[in-house]
Motif scaffolding. Sequence first.
Motif, PDB file in Angstrom:
ATOM      1  N   LYS A  60      32.134  54.776  45.922  1.00  0.00           N
ATOM      2  CA  LYS A  60      32.736  53.805  46.836  1.00  0.00           C
ATOM      3  C   LYS A  60      32.309  52.378  46.474  1.00  0.00           C
ATOM      4  O   LYS A  60      33.119  51.449  46.486  1.00  0.00           O
ATOM      5  N   ILE A  61      31.016  52.223  46.160  1.00  0.00           N
ATOM      6  CA  ILE A  61      30.507  50.897  45.806  1.00  0.00           C
ATOM      7  C   ILE A  61      31.204  50.373  44.559  1.00  0.00           C
ATOM      8  O   ILE A  61      31.671  49.223  44.509  1.00  0.00           O
ATOM      9  N   GLN A  62      31.292  51.223  43.536  1.00  0.00           N
ATOM     10  CA  GLN A  62      31.906  50.784  42.281  1.00  0.00           C
ATOM     11  C   GLN A  62      33.400  50.518  42.459  1.00  0.00           C
ATOM     12  O   GLN A  62      33.953  49.600  41.844  1.00  0.00           O
ATOM     13  N   GLU A  63      34.041  51.302  43.307  1.00  0.00           N
ATOM     14  CA  GLU A  63      35.465  51.063  43.579  1.00  0.00           C
ATOM     15  C   GLU A  63      35.666  49.717  44.269  1.00  0.00           C
ATOM     16  O   GLU A  63      36.586  48.963  43.924  1.00  0.00           O
ATOM     17  N   ASN A  64      34.791  49.394  45.215  1.00  0.00           N
ATOM     18  CA  ASN A  64      34.899  48.109  45.913  1.00  0.00           C
ATOM     19  C   ASN A  64      34.591  46.935  44.983  1.00  0.00           C
ATOM     20  O   ASN A  64      35.215  45.873  45.075  1.00  0.00           O
ATOM     21  N   LEU A  65      33.609  47.126  44.083  1.00  0.00           N
ATOM     22  CA  LEU A  65      33.248  46.055  43.165  1.00  0.00           C
ATOM     23  C   LEU A  65      34.367  45.761  42.167  1.00  0.00           C
ATOM     24  O   LEU A  65      34.568  44.612  41.756  1.00  0.00           O
ATOM     25  N   ASN A  66      35.099  46.803  41.763  1.00  0.00           N
ATOM     26  CA  ASN A  66      36.180  46.627  40.787  1.00  0.00           C
ATOM     27  C   ASN A  66      37.519  46.311  41.433  1.00  0.00           C
ATOM     28  O   ASN A  66      38.494  46.055  40.727  1.00  0.00           O
ATOM     29  N   LYS A  67      37.574  46.345  42.765  1.00  0.00           N
ATOM     30  CA  LYS A  67      38.859  46.192  43.451  1.00  0.00           C
ATOM     31  C   LYS A  67      39.503  44.841  43.172  1.00  0.00           C
ATOM     32  O   LYS A  67      40.695  44.765  42.858  1.00  0.00           O
ATOM     33  N   GLN A  68      38.722  43.767  43.261  1.00  0.00           N
ATOM     34  CA  GLN A  68      39.294  42.436  43.052  1.00  0.00           C
ATOM     35  C   GLN A  68      39.801  42.282  41.623  1.00  0.00           C
ATOM     36  O   GLN A  68      40.882  41.721  41.392  1.00  0.00           O
ATOM     37  N   LEU A  69      39.025  42.795  40.647  1.00  0.00           N
ATOM     38  CA  LEU A  69      39.455  42.718  39.251  1.00  0.00           C
ATOM     39  C   LEU A  69      40.756  43.484  39.036  1.00  0.00           C
ATOM     40  O   LEU A  69      41.692  42.978  38.396  1.00  0.00           O
ATOM     41  N   LEU A  70      40.835  44.689  39.583  1.00  0.00           N
ATOM     42  CA  LEU A  70      42.046  45.496  39.413  1.00  0.00           C
ATOM     43  C   LEU A  70      43.233  44.864  40.129  1.00  0.00           C
ATOM     44  O   LEU A  70      44.364  44.894  39.622  1.00  0.00           O
ATOM     45  N   ASP A  71      42.999  44.279  41.297  1.00  0.00           N
ATOM     46  CA  ASP A  71      44.084  43.608  42.022  1.00  0.00           C
ATOM     47  C   ASP A  71      44.622  42.421  41.228  1.00  0.00           C
ATOM     48  O   ASP A  71      45.842  42.188  41.181  1.00  0.00           O
ATOM     49  N   ASN A  72      43.727  41.665  40.593  1.00  0.00           N
ATOM     50  CA  ASN A  72      44.168  40.528  39.777  1.00  0.00           C
ATOM     51  C   ASN A  72      44.994  40.989  38.579  1.00  0.00           C
ATOM     52  O   ASN A  72      45.991  40.351  38.210  1.00  0.00           O
ATOM     53  N   LEU A  73      44.576  42.104  37.966  1.00  0.00           N
ATOM     54  CA  LEU A  73      45.337  42.639  36.830  1.00  0.00           C
ATOM     55  C   LEU A  73      46.708  43.132  37.269  1.00  0.00           C
ATOM     56  O   LEU A  73      47.709  42.929  36.572  1.00  0.00           O
ATOM     57  N   VAL A  74      46.752  43.796  38.413  1.00  0.00           N
ATOM     58  CA  VAL A  74      48.043  44.271  38.933  1.00  0.00           C
ATOM     59  C   VAL A  74      48.955  43.090  39.231  1.00  0.00           C
ATOM     60  O   VAL A  74      50.167  43.124  38.949  1.00  0.00           O
TER      61      VAL A  74
END
Length: 715
Positions: A60-74
């Motif tokens: 969960k922690i790693q998913e939350n940490l990568n969420k902003q990066l993945l959202d920017n890529l999307v």
Amino acid sequence: MSTCSVSKGCFVFKPSTKKRRLSDKIAHDFRCTSNDSEDTELRFVTCQSLWNQIKSETEKIQENLNKQLLDNLVSFLSRSHSDFQEKTTEWTCRMKFREIPTAALVLGVNVTDHDLTFRGLSDVLQDNITPYVALLEAKDCPGIKNLMQKLMGQLMKCDIDVDSLEDEDCVQVSQNRIRCSMPSLISWYDSVTKKTDSETPSKKRNSSSRHWQSPPVVVIFRDMESFTTKVLQDFIVISSQHIHELPLVLIFGIATSPMIIHRLLPHSVSSLLCIELFQSLSCKEHLSTIIDKLLLTSRFPFKLGEKVLQVLINIFLYHDFSVQNFIKGFQLCIVEHFYSQPLSVLCCHLADIKKRVYSLSHDQCENIRRLPSFRRYVEKQESGKQIELLTNDSFLKEETEKLLEDLHVYHENYVRILRCLHVFTSSLPKYPLGKQIRELHCACLENRVWETEEYESSLQLARMLNKTDLVTILQQCVEILMSSSGKEFDRAVEKLKEFLTQFQNLEAEASQERDVSVSPQKELQKKTDLYHLQKTLLELKESRRSKKLTKFEMLRFEVVDYIDSLVRRYLVPADERTLQEIAYFNGAAVLRGHLNAAPRTALHTALNNPHWYLKNQALRCDGGGISNKAPDICIVYKLHLECGRLINLVDWLEAFSTVVMAAEETNADAASSDQVDDVIHARFIRAVSELELLGFIKPSKQKTDHVARLTWGGC
């Protein structure tokens, strides 16, 4: 299993249909190898349950940490794709200049963590944007042909054996063979998208809810620095020529710096890319978040000792910067703790303590009495209670329950005050106790932090903070303490709120004091006579020496002293807590032995004492002897230890033959001596070749029938 047959052949024996689950096998091994057979099953279940909870929290922690990066890529892919679909002016300009939308994803040097990021990125893209995602690695793409084969194989969801296609530029799709080229890829893409458009409305509606119409083709270069320049140049040039037919988007995974793009690609090629830069979270910030959520919390009863935590952090900082390896080391600590500590069955949540304590046997009660922290606790009690603790198991269980509950309360209070102290130390102009909370946590675990010079320096700096900073710090501390579920910090919260109120009441008084302080200066300006001027200056000097502290300064001292009292009360090192051995893992030497590899020592042990790893009693050799039942390479290795710088191969062979033939019995049906010598000679040559491969010897140019020894000294 043996067979009896006239002809030679290969016989297949199918395994039993009854297969044991992996968890059952681990439980069996844990049960068989555990030092204490009592409650082993419960210890294993507790260990497994605890790790599953920590693993779930970590994900969960790693998913939350990568969420902003993945959202920017999307979002980047959305803009690129919408331009292609609508044929806007921007896409027309790109098509004119043959530019390919490209995302430069800077992930840092922690390469082992990149797999998780790319896997998450691939899942997000395939779930929401496009099913056509290809993840390419440099080791699979030594040439442009291999790259196209891998690319088309992943996009078409078919497996490709590159070795079998060395002379063919085709891939097998169903019953058809498709040539690996960009026109073939475009034709396949057109056929797939047209097929999707011609589906029934219901199917089309379901597919469009997940993927866009005419979805882009995303090609991810996982490790861009490892790709050869020619492969990248050829692929980019070829793709740019077909960008008006295929909505291609590139993602470069970069471990070092974005400048690597311009170092690998000449300007004529890099100008074909429309690059946008994306930066992932720093691995140090990632680690701080992991430690904050996993260790600085009362949710998990298992804790790491100061030296163990320092070993894991040092490996992270000085070896690989890998958060995944840190988590694996944390998992190893959990397994090692529950394996080696018989009382780890009590390392459980607060609700399960009573049930487990009262189910302890007499032997386990004796284990509690042998704990160093419990023995120190007994020595501080009065004589009557000491006798009860050492002789009465029922009384011991009652006391153990109270002590374990106190340990849980200590953890909760420790975390709250540690965060308050970190708010203070992180607001200082310097960081004597470290800027990160993990550094402060290590300092508190190591010894009494209030006795260190760094802590005294922090207090001196805190006594110079201005009013605005102090008010902000106190407000944050109030929020931290109010988040506690118990009533332990109710009085502390009231005291901090009282300080905030007093700071607010100082505004009017401070302005009056400023007016009063100006009057001596005005009087000084009126005095023009030298005598009166000197007299006034002396009076000012004396008044400054005997000057009393202002109300703000006194209040600031009170705040710092009160925080200091909370630190001295709640941040006692864990080593001073009773029964801390149950919850804390302190085997730093064991962990260092597991994680810090010593290949030479391990290799020497395996060759010099094969029984250590093979667990075969026949290989046990006492007194430095050489067993003829040992593997050939072990015999050759032990013989070579007795030699000097140069080893005579003939003498070495004779010694090897003597050891091997020592216990062999001759009989009438035995082979001839020449045949035996040939077999032994072949075994010797193979063993010597293996030693040369491992780097123990090398051919000598001085003498052709000698080899040179390369290793010296003990391990």
